[in-house]
Design a protein around this motif. Structure first.
Motif, short mmCIF file in Angstrom:
data_model
loop_
_atom_site.label_atom_id
_atom_site.label_comp_id
_atom_site.label_asym_id
_atom_site.label_seq_id
_atom_site.Cartn_x
_atom_site.Cartn_y
_atom_site.Cartn_z
N ARG A 1 -25.90 -18.66 23.07
CA ARG A 1 -26.87 -18.29 22.04
C ARG A 1 -27.09 -16.79 22.03
NH1 ARG A 1 -31.20 -23.01 22.94
NH2 ARG A 1 -30.29 -22.78 24.95
N ARG A 2 -26.96 -16.17 23.20
CA ARG A 2 -27.17 -14.72 23.24
C ARG A 2 -26.12 -14.00 22.42
NH1 ARG A 2 -27.48 -15.47 28.79
NH2 ARG A 2 -29.54 -16.24 29.25
N ARG A 3 -24.86 -14.37 22.62
CA ARG A 3 -23.81 -13.68 21.88
C ARG A 3 -23.97 -13.91 20.38
NH1 ARG A 3 -20.64 -15.23 26.26
NH2 ARG A 3 -19.78 -17.00 25.17
N VAL A 4 -24.33 -15.12 20.01
CA VAL A 4 -24.55 -15.42 18.58
C VAL A 4 -25.70 -14.59 18.06
CG1 VAL A 4 -25.38 -17.21 17.03
CG2 VAL A 4 -23.57 -17.72 18.67
N ALA A 5 -26.76 -14.47 18.88
CA ALA A 5 -27.92 -13.67 18.45
C ALA A 5 -27.52 -12.21 18.25
CB ALA A 5 -29.03 -13.78 19.48
N TYR A 6 -26.67 -11.68 19.12
CA TYR A 6 -26.23 -10.30 18.97
C TYR A 6 -25.49 -10.12 17.65
CZ TYR A 6 -27.33 -9.09 23.80
OH TYR A 6 -27.99 -8.83 24.98
N VAL A 7 -24.61 -11.07 17.34
CA VAL A 7 -23.85 -10.96 16.09
C VAL A 7 -24.79 -11.01 14.91
CG1 VAL A 7 -22.21 -12.14 14.62
CG2 VAL A 7 -21.70 -11.85 17.03
N GLY A 8 -25.75 -11.92 14.93
CA GLY A 8 -26.72 -12.00 13.85
C GLY A 8 -27.52 -10.72 13.71
N PHE A 9 -27.94 -10.16 14.84
CA PHE A 9 -28.69 -8.91 14.83
C PHE A 9 -27.85 -7.80 14.20
CE2 PHE A 9 -31.41 -5.58 16.10
CZ PHE A 9 -30.65 -4.60 16.71
N GLN A 10 -26.60 -7.72 14.60
CA GLN A 10 -25.74 -6.68 14.05
C GLN A 10 -25.56 -6.84 12.54
OE1 GLN A 10 -22.37 -7.26 16.74
NE2 GLN A 10 -22.75 -5.22 17.57
N ALA A 11 -25.40 -8.08 12.11
CA ALA A 11 -25.25 -8.32 10.67
C ALA A 11 -26.52 -7.92 9.92
CB ALA A 11 -24.92 -9.78 10.42
N ALA A 12 -27.68 -8.24 10.50
CA ALA A 12 -28.95 -7.93 9.83
C ALA A 12 -29.12 -6.43 9.69
CB ALA A 12 -30.11 -8.53 10.62
N VAL A 13 -28.88 -5.71 10.78
CA VAL A 13 -29.05 -4.25 10.74
C VAL A 13 -28.04 -3.62 9.78
CG1 VAL A 13 -28.83 -2.15 12.12
CG2 VAL A 13 -30.03 -4.12 13.05
N SER A 14 -26.84 -4.12 9.80
CA SER A 14 -25.80 -3.54 8.92
C SER A 14 -26.19 -3.69 7.46
CB SER A 14 -24.47 -4.24 9.15
OG SER A 14 -23.96 -3.93 10.40
N VAL A 15 -26.59 -4.90 7.06
CA VAL A 15 -26.89 -5.08 5.64
C VAL A 15 -28.13 -4.28 5.26
CG1 VAL A 15 -28.37 -7.13 5.75
CG2 VAL A 15 -26.84 -6.82 3.84
N PHE A 16 -29.08 -4.13 6.17
CA PHE A 16 -30.28 -3.33 5.90
C PHE A 16 -29.88 -1.89 5.61
CE2 PHE A 16 -34.71 -2.30 6.17
CZ PHE A 16 -34.75 -1.02 6.69
N LEU A 17 -29.07 -1.31 6.49
CA LEU A 17 -28.67 0.08 6.31
C LEU A 17 -27.75 0.24 5.10
CD1 LEU A 17 -28.08 1.17 10.01
CD2 LEU A 17 -30.00 1.74 8.54
#
Lengths: 118, 873
Positions: free
Chosen positions: B498-514
């Motif tokens: 779940r941690r690795r999946v959470a990291y990927v989700g976090f990266q996707a969220a930040v990327s689309v925000f920026l």
């Protein structure tokens, strides 16, 4: 007296010589007995830490051995460590003492005069 | 037993014979007590023996032993072993390690570069002596604005009892090393009162500072120049002191080179290259010489006396002001002097705004840094997962959880330290790029220094600790069986943690925000750059007339300028285009808020500026002279409020009432839309009125000419001949537009690379996790294919599982972007905060990048021979 061409290289410091002589004199040489012996013979109140550190160094150099003895009455359930002089340690101590004697030979009278201040 | 026995455990623990030493100390203590020694004396003797024992133990073996013992004591030798071990492990996965380190290095480089710029321009205290006692002297009525007539400054300076006041005035001049004007460059010059430089602590590196004796009428004009100007224009020649240089064609003597650390309380973007005395203002800039009655506006600063408080100094200066200006009741809240700290660029009244900006800037770069840290964390987590059996074995053999956690942390710090070094190197290249993008003057010294290095170190350590949190938990769990079971499970068909999946989700969220933020800013910059302004900005010059000029000067200048051969047309307007002073007419109608910008000009302004009159007519000279109640409105006003009829002949009374007083007016014409104010103030339309006959501030003379440079010189000559005592400032109207466009361009130039870097890091993260997960599921893949699943089925399964966290992150990031863009809509001029093109492009970019990152490893896995995989077990 050592002649020229001696093979030994175990040099001893002043305190190491005191500790080894105490180990030599005592039948049962442990930290507290060595402390008492040195204090009685020289008047120096040496710390147990210095004694054990020195003995540890001497043991690493193969000049003494140690064994841990079980607790005895009087030490309230605590074991103690007994040290024994090894032949190599004896040779090193003899050499150191001989060297000191050789330097001091014939100088004690002059030493006494200087000590008096005359 | 001695009361200090607890201390012996602490001091003697390094000795292998610690217990024996403690026992002997205790026995000696017992003997002392048995011999009649008091407990206090026995404790004292115990303490002395303990200290000597500890000393012997710590320093028994000489420096080498001390050194190695110290290393062992603080577990540094363990850390070095962990680093060597970690390096060997990471070398086994060189591409993943290199990508993660490079990504983090780039992010750290960006953060350090931004820190360098912010530190130099906003956090350094101007290089002044004792900056805490330096204040700006402002007017309460004008919200602390520190500008005063020169005459008022002199009165306050003479009578101030609790502070020392000095003044300055910033101008732009031509600087050259030859009288003929060859090789001149335009630089800012700060005209200062005699004690300004010495009061603030502006000590030169060469020569002497400006003195009060330089600021007297008739004194030989002398100047100080900046270190940067000295090195570029005079080749850093120390013998330049005493040379003559030319400012606006006037000779001045160079008396000093200012040291680079001193800037004075000036914004970084306005940093001067030259300091000159106010007494030389008329000679260099032109116009009337300053005297005790001059109304020329100067900026006033002060240094409080050592015993004076801020409030007492304010009261003292307010009392002086009350004597200088018309007396006002003490209860008048708009009266008085306000002092604001100038200790640093972010002190005083700008503090909240500055810190908000700093927080926003570091928030954005911090997001990019977090993305890169997530990649490091994923790399370490993958590495730790493959070592679960090692962890379990070590735990079974008695390793402490602290030791295992420490190993994970050390490995993480290894990676981030290398990345930090790379980031510092990268920042050396990036900082000059930022200077160009942000358009700072050459006087602003921007390069990574010691403070930036310390900051980079802290960032690298923080990243190392942060990235080690998840893998450290593996070691901290301390459960031997769980570790061994997890390893065997990992050997089979693993499910992504779940941690690795959470990291990927976090990266996707930040990327689309920026990406959304950058896309909106880029769209705004493009919109501003291609905007039809509605008037002929390329041919316009603005002639600004100084306050205090006698009435009638402006109209006389207008008549004279119209006769200059290269001038096509000329007119008067109250405020120049893109001026930050506005006259709005605001009202509400049918639940919608409207804002109309009011422009006041003479009859010739419309032709001069090239405004289109689409219906009706412009003012006549007679109507302007009478200040007749006639107006023109913009097309938007006509369309909105007169949709079904001709607005000509209607009045402003037909508009909904405004929030303030609205002068009456009859509509005589309709003007095509024109952007005469900054985009953010565009509002709903414009009203054009005749210029007032009597104005509080001089009007601006608008001049239309094909050849701007030649016309500037010709107009200057003509006006100087008309009145040699005055020299109005002539500016190019397009420069004001370029400043505004420059801001939008600058924001887009900063946001776009940050967003692209974020997208790259997220893509790498998705690729890395997908590769690892797919490799862990090879057995599952082989079983499925052996049972009849097609390559397509397997591929779809893997892609779907890998894309799920990306989609979740995209939704979260998009929601955040929509909220923030709505709140910051004022910064996105000309574009809707929910612009569908920007949002669609951002989503598409993330999806394409993620799919590419997912498909590559999935294709590799789907093409493997299932039989071979099963045989390999």
């Amino acid at each position: 007296m050592l002649g020229r061409g001696s093979a030994t290289t175990d040099y001893l410091g002043e305190f190491e010589q005191l500790v080894l002589f105490a180990v030599l004199r005592l039948e049962d040489a442990s930290g507290i007995t060595i402390h008492d012996e040195i204090e009685a013979r020289t008047g120096r109140d040496v710390s147990p830490g210095a004694i054990y550190t020195t003995l540890g160094r001497l043991e690493d150099r193969g000049l003494v051995t140690s064994e841990v003895l079980p607790a005895e009455p009087g030490r309230v359930g605590r074991p103690r460590k007994r040290y024994t002089l090894r032949p190599r340690g004896a040779r090193a101590l003899r050499q150191a003492y001989a060297g000191l004697q050789a330097l001091a030979d014939g100088s004690l009278g002059k030493l006494a005069q200087i000590a008096k201040g005359s | 037993m001695s009361r200090l026995r607890w201390l012996s455990s602490l001091l003697l623990r390094r000795s292998p014979d610690a217990d024996f030493v403690k026992d002997d100390l205790e026995e000696l203590y017992t003997r002392d007590c048995a011999n009649g020694m008091s407990r206090w004396r026995a404790d004292w003797r115990y303490a002395r023996r303990l200290a000597r024992s500890a000393f012997s133990i710590w320093f028994a073996g000489g420096l080498w032993t001390v050194g190695t013992e110290w290393l062992r004591e603080f577990r540094i030798d363990e850390a070095l072993r962990d680093i060597r071990f970690g390096a060997r492990l990471l070398v086994r996965q060189p591409s993943s390690t290199l990508i993660a380190i490079t990504g983090l290095g780039a992010a750290i480089g960006v953060v350090v570069s931004v820190f360098t710029v912010v530190d130099r321009t906003m956090l350094r205290p101007f290089g002044m002596d004792d900056p805490s006692s330096v204040v700006s002297v402002g007017s309460v009525r004008h919200h602390g604005w520190p500008y005063w007539p020169y005459a008022t400054f002199l009165r306050m300076k003479d009578e101030a009892a609790l502070a020392r006041l000095e003044a300055s005035l910033l101008e732009t001049v031509r600087v050259g090393t030859a009288a003929a004007g060859e090789g001149e460059i335009r630089r800012r010059v700060l005209f200062v009162s005699g004690g300004y430089v010495s009061m603030l602590g502006g000590r030169p590196s060469h020569g002497r500072p400006l003195a009060p004796s330089d600021d007297v009428s008739g004194a030989t004009p002398v100047v100080m120049i900046s270190h940067q100007l000295w090195t570029t224009m005079l080749n850093g020649d120390p013998a330049a002191i005493g040379r003559t240089i030319w400012l606006n064609g006037s000779p001045v003597t160079l008396v000093a080179i200012m040291r680079p650390e001193f800037t004075g309380p000036v914004e970084a973007s306005l940093m001067p290259a030259v300091w000159a005395p106010l007494a030389a203002l008329d000679e260099i800039r032109g116009g009337k010489a300053l005297d005790r009655d001059s109304r020329t506006t100067v900026e006033v600063v002060a240094r409080l006396n050592s015993e004076a408080s801020l409030s007492a100094a304010e009261a003292n200066l307010s009392a002086i002001l009350n004597r200088v200006q018309a007396p006002r009741p003490a209860s008048d809240p708009s009266h008085g002097v306000r002092l604001d700290s100038l200790a640093s660029p972010v002190a005083g009244r700008k503090a909240l705004e500055s810190y908000t900006a700093i927080a926003a800037i570091f928030g954005i770069v911090g997001l990019v840094l977090a993305l890169a840290c997530a990649n490091i964390a994923n790399l370490l987590l993958a590495s730790a997962t493959t070592r679960l059996s090692e962890i379990g074995t070590r735990l079974a053999l008695g390793a402490s959880t602290g030791r295992l956690v420490g190993q994970m942390v050390n490995e993480s710090l290894l990676l981030t330290s290398v990345a930090g070094g790379l980031g510092v190197v990268f920042s050396v290249w990036l900082v000059p790029v930022l200077r160009i993008v942000l358009d700072f003057p050459a006087e602003v010294v921007l390069r990574p220094d010691g403070r930036a290095m310390v900051f980079a170190t802290c960032v690298a350590v923080a990243c190392g600790l942060g990235a080690s949190l998840a893998p450290a938990r593996l070691g901290a769990s301390g459960n031997v069986l769980a570790a061994l079971r997890a390893q065997s499970a990992a050997a089979g068909a693993a499910i992504p943690s779940r941690r690795r999946v959470a990291y990927v989700g976090f990266q996707a969220a930040v990327s689309v925000f920026l990406l959304v933020a950058a896309a909106l800013l880029v769209r705004s910059a493009l919109h501003v750059a291609t905007l039809d302004l509605g008037f002929d900005v390329d041919r316009l010059l603005g002639v600004s007339i100084d306050r205090g000029t006698p009435d009638g000067y402006a109209r006389a200048a207008l008549d004279l300028v119209r006769r200059v051969p290269s001038v096509e047309r000329a007119a008067l307007i109250e405020r120049a285009p893109f001026s930050f002073v506005e006259e709005p007419d605001e009202f509400s109608y049918a639940g919608i808020s409207y804002r109309l910008n009011v422009h006041r000009s003479d009859a010739g302004f419309f032709e001069t500026a090239g405004l289109r009159i689409v219906r009706g007519r412009a003012f006549t000279d007679d109507e302007v002279a009478r200040e007749a109640a006639v107006i023109l409105v913009s097309e938007a006003v006509a369309r909105t409020f007169f949709p079904n009829g001709d607005p000509i002949g209607r009045t402003l009374a037909d508009l909904p009432p405004g929030t303030g007083f609205r002068e009456p007016g009859t509509i005589i014409g309709v003007v095509g839309e024109a952007m005469l104010v900054p985009l953010r103030s565009q509002g709903s339309g414009a009203i054009y009125r005749p210029i007032h006959a009597r104005l509080n501030n001089p009007p601006v003379l608008m001049v239309r000419a094909a050849n701007r440079e030649a016309t500037i010189r010709a107009v200057e000559d003509a006006l100087r001949r008309m009145d040699p005592a005055r020299r109005p400032t002539i500016s190019v109207v397009r420069d004001g537009l370029d400043d505004y466009r420059g801001n939008a361009r600058m924001l887009a130039s900063l946001a776009a690379p940050a967003a692209l870097l974020a997208l790259l890091l997220a893509t790498l993260g998705v690729y890395g996790v997908t590769t690892f997960v797919v490799s862990q599921r090879t057995a599952e893949v082989s079983v499925r294919m052996a049972l009849g699943a097609s390559i397509g089925d397997v591929a779809r399964l893997l892609v779907r599982d890998s894309l799920r966290p990306v989609m979740i992150g995209l939704v979260v990031g998009l929601a955040a972007a929509l909220i923030v863009s709505r709140l910051a809509s004022a910064s996105i001029g000309g574009v809707s905060p929910h612009d569908p093109l920007a949002i669609g492009a951002s989503i598409a970019a993330l999806m394409v990048a993620s799919l590419m990152a997912i498909v590559m490893p999935v294709r590799r896995a789907a093409r493997t021979d299932p039989a071979a995989l099963l045989r390999a077990g």
